[in-house]
Design a protein around this motif. Structure first.
Motif, PDB file in Angstrom:
ATOM      1  N   SER A  21       0.827  -1.205   0.000  1.00 63.68           N
ATOM      2  CA  SER A  21       0.000   0.000   0.000  1.00 63.68           C
ATOM      3  C   SER A  21       0.860   1.254   0.000  1.00 63.68           C
ATOM      4  O   SER A  21       1.575   1.530   0.967  1.00 63.68           O
ATOM      5  N   TYR A  22       0.763   2.020  -1.080  1.00 62.69           N
ATOM      6  CA  TYR A  22       1.457   3.310  -1.135  1.00 62.69           C
ATOM      7  C   TYR A  22       0.791   4.307  -0.188  1.00 62.69           C
ATOM      8  O   TYR A  22       1.470   5.173   0.380  1.00 62.69           O
ATOM      9  N   LYS A  23      -0.516   4.181  -0.005  1.00 64.31           N
ATOM     10  CA  LYS A  23      -1.219   5.072   0.915  1.00 64.31           C
ATOM     11  C   LYS A  23      -0.690   4.898   2.337  1.00 64.31           C
ATOM     12  O   LYS A  23      -0.441   5.868   3.047  1.00 64.31           O
ATOM     13  N   ARG A  24      -0.541   3.662   2.759  1.00 65.57           N
ATOM     14  CA  ARG A  24      -0.022   3.390   4.103  1.00 65.57           C
ATOM     15  C   ARG A  24       1.393   3.943   4.246  1.00 65.57           C
ATOM     16  O   ARG A  24       1.752   4.532   5.268  1.00 65.57           O
ATOM     17  N   TRP A  25       2.179   3.758   3.209  1.00 65.50           N
ATOM     18  CA  TRP A  25       3.569   4.229   3.224  1.00 65.50           C
ATOM     19  C   TRP A  25       3.639   5.752   3.343  1.00 65.50           C
ATOM     20  O   TRP A  25       4.412   6.291   4.129  1.00 65.50           O
ATOM     21  N   LEU A  26       2.801   6.455   2.573  1.00 63.27           N
ATOM     22  CA  LEU A  26       2.793   7.912   2.612  1.00 63.27           C
ATOM     23  C   LEU A  26       2.301   8.451   3.953  1.00 63.27           C
ATOM     24  O   LEU A  26       2.619   9.584   4.330  1.00 63.27           O
ATOM     25  N   ARG A  27       1.562   7.630   4.674  1.00 66.93           N
ATOM     26  CA  ARG A  27       1.105   8.026   6.008  1.00 66.93           C
ATOM     27  C   ARG A  27       2.125   7.674   7.091  1.00 66.93           C
ATOM     28  O   ARG A  27       1.871   7.860   8.280  1.00 66.93           O
ATOM     29  N   GLY A  28       3.274   7.166   6.655  1.00 66.71           N
ATOM     30  CA  GLY A  28       4.323   6.847   7.620  1.00 66.71           C
ATOM     31  C   GLY A  28       4.414   5.388   8.000  1.00 66.71           C
ATOM     32  O   GLY A  28       5.204   5.021   8.879  1.00 66.71           O
ATOM     33  N   GLY A  29       3.639   4.545   7.331  1.00 63.95           N
ATOM     34  CA  GLY A  29       3.687   3.116   7.619  1.00 63.95           C
ATOM     35  C   GLY A  29       4.617   2.387   6.657  1.00 63.95           C
ATOM     36  O   GLY A  29       5.359   2.995   5.876  1.00 63.95           O
ATOM     37  N   ASP A  30       4.582   1.057   6.706  1.00 62.77           N
ATOM     38  CA  ASP A  30       5.405   0.239   5.814  1.00 62.77           C
ATOM     39  C   ASP A  30       4.787   0.169   4.420  1.00 62.77           C
ATOM     40  O   ASP A  30       3.562   0.094   4.284  1.00 62.77           O
ATOM     41  N   LEU A  31       5.642   0.172   3.399  1.00 62.00           N
ATOM     42  CA  LEU A  31       5.155  -0.001   2.032  1.00 62.00           C
ATOM     43  C   LEU A  31       4.540  -1.394   1.884  1.00 62.00           C
ATOM     44  O   LEU A  31       3.404  -1.546   1.418  1.00 62.00           O
ATOM     45  N   PHE A  32       5.295  -2.401   2.267  1.00 60.74           N
ATOM     46  CA  PHE A  32       4.759  -3.761   2.328  1.00 60.74           C
ATOM     47  C   PHE A  32       4.237  -3.989   3.749  1.00 60.74           C
ATOM     48  O   PHE A  32       4.871  -3.571   4.720  1.00 60.74           O
ATOM     49  N   GLY A  33       3.095  -4.637   3.851  1.00 61.15           N
ATOM     50  CA  GLY A  33       2.497  -4.884   5.159  1.00 61.15           C
ATOM     51  C   GLY A  33       3.259  -5.968   5.899  1.00 61.15           C
ATOM     52  O   GLY A  33       2.917  -7.151   5.810  1.00 61.15           O
ATOM     53  N   MET A  34       4.280  -5.576   6.654  1.00 58.79           N
ATOM     54  CA  MET A  34       5.187  -6.545   7.256  1.00 58.79           C
ATOM     55  C   MET A  34       4.471  -7.465   8.253  1.00 58.79           C
ATOM     56  O   MET A  34       4.726  -8.667   8.294  1.00 58.79           O
ATOM     57  N   LYS A  35       3.591  -6.909   9.057  1.00 53.75           N
ATOM     58  CA  LYS A  35       2.850  -7.742  10.012  1.00 53.75           C
ATOM     59  C   LYS A  35       1.943  -8.722   9.276  1.00 53.75           C
ATOM     60  O   LYS A  35       1.876  -9.913   9.616  1.00 53.75           O
ATOM     61  N   PHE A  36       1.251  -8.235   8.248  1.00 53.00           N
ATOM     62  CA  PHE A  36       0.363  -9.092   7.474  1.00 53.00           C
ATOM     63  C   PHE A  36       1.151 -10.209   6.794  1.00 53.00           C
ATOM     64  O   PHE A  36       0.752 -11.386   6.838  1.00 53.00           O
ATOM     65  N   ILE A  37       2.282  -9.860   6.176  1.00 53.76           N
ATOM     66  CA  ILE A  37       3.059 -10.832   5.406  1.00 53.76           C
ATOM     67  C   ILE A  37       3.734 -11.859   6.305  1.00 53.76           C
ATOM     68  O   ILE A  37       3.716 -13.062   6.015  1.00 53.76           O
ATOM     69  N   PHE A  38       4.321 -11.387   7.399  1.00 52.99           N
ATOM     70  CA  PHE A  38       5.168 -12.273   8.208  1.00 52.99           C
ATOM     71  C   PHE A  38       4.489 -12.847   9.450  1.00 52.99           C
ATOM     72  O   PHE A  38       5.027 -13.770  10.060  1.00 52.99           O
ATOM     73  N   GLU A  39       3.345 -12.301   9.811  1.00 56.30           N
ATOM     74  CA  GLU A  39       2.673 -12.806  11.008  1.00 56.30           C
ATOM     75  C   GLU A  39       1.269 -13.343  10.716  1.00 56.30           C
ATOM     76  O   GLU A  39       0.902 -14.415  11.208  1.00 56.30           O
TER      77      GLU A  39
END
Length: 280
Positions: free
Chosen positions: A70-88
């Motif tokens: 999500s570029y939107k999440r990234w622009l809001r200061g989050g991760d570009l790739f959803g690290m929690k979603f992907i790895f957990e």
């Protein structure tokens, strides 16, 4: 005969390596040591758990899911790739990772990350708990600016590709007589210097910034060594003949599929050559 498999990262270009590893799985190839960096570590984790098909299936399935990218999440200061979603989330509730088979794998499994304070590579080869495994794998894949640094063992880590994108020297020190590399760039590729490094100063330690500034030089020097050793028959390298369809960040499923298929085909076409190398 001791053997090692080293897999480069490259974001979603890593689906090329996934294709190669799918073929290796089909042929039941095994290596005493598995060394992965970033996406390469993900590929090898699934190889070690005998679930190599996940390497392609998960990005292909979730590439349009904002939980994944999500570029939107990234622009809001989050991760570009959803690290929690992907790895957990994915490996425990959606497409289950086989932790038991991974833990029983007899290969020595090494994942490379970069320690932020020193800017140096760390080579993790112990995964005593699921949390250890998750944090180390996440650390190996956490790109600067695209992801937050990962805390583990009282230190913070980012992507292993910063400090040792192709661990040639580390692999040599392990004593393997046969070393196979899966790279995601063609032979003539040369990495360019990182631009706008002055912007890094407020965010990262000085040693890490120095490593980032020098990354292209270290990478290109390592590739020259690899090319020489490959020409001399000392190592075996599988890599694309030209730039891959997929970019590091890629949402076009046709390009993702083509990149994966190219890896499988290249491995298939060079299998007899690989067998001769491993058995010589």
């Amino acid at each position: 005969m001791s053997s090692a498999l080293v897999v480069e990262g490259g974001g979603l270009r890593g689906l090329y390596a996934a294709g190669v590893i799918d073929f290796f799985t089909e042929k039941k190839l095994a290596f005493e040591t598995l060394i992965g960096v970033s996406m390469g570590a993900c590929n090898l984790a699934n190889f070690a758990s005998n679930q190599s098909q996940r390497n392609f299936a998960l990005p292909f399935r979730f590439i349009d899911d904002e939980r994944y990218l999500s570029y939107k999440r990234w622009l809001r200061g989050g991760d570009l790739f959803g690290m929690k979603f992907i790895f957990e989330v994915i490996p425990t509730t959606i497409d289950l990772f086989d932790y038991e088979t991974f833990g029983k794998n007899k290969s020595r499994i090494v994942m490379v990350a970069t320690e932020c304070e020193s800017g140096k590579a760390v080579y993790f080869d112990r995964f005593d708990t699921r949390e250890d495994f998750t944090q180390i794998l996440k650390a190996s894949c956490s790109l600067p600016f695209a992801a937050k640094a990962v805390s583990y063992g009282g230190k913070t880590f980012l992507d292993g590709g910063i400090s040792d994108p192709v661990p040639l020297h580390f692999a040599q020190k392990q004593g393997a007589r046969k070393i196979v590399f899966i790279l995601t760039q063609p032979k003539e590729y040369k990495k360019s210097a990182m631009r706008f490094t002055f912007l890094l100063k407020p965010f990262y330690p000085a040693a890490l910034i120095k490593t980032l500034k020098n990354r292209h030089e270290n990478y290109n020097k390592t590739l020259l060594e690899i090319n020489k050793l490959e020409d001399e028959g000392e190592i075996f390298v599988i890599r694309p003949q030209k730039l891959l369809p997929a970019a590091r960040i890629e949402k076009d499923r046709k390009k993702l599929k083509a990149t994966h298929e190219q890896g499988f085909l290249d491995a298939q076409n060079r299998y007899e050559e690989l067998e001769r190398y491993l058995n010589s």
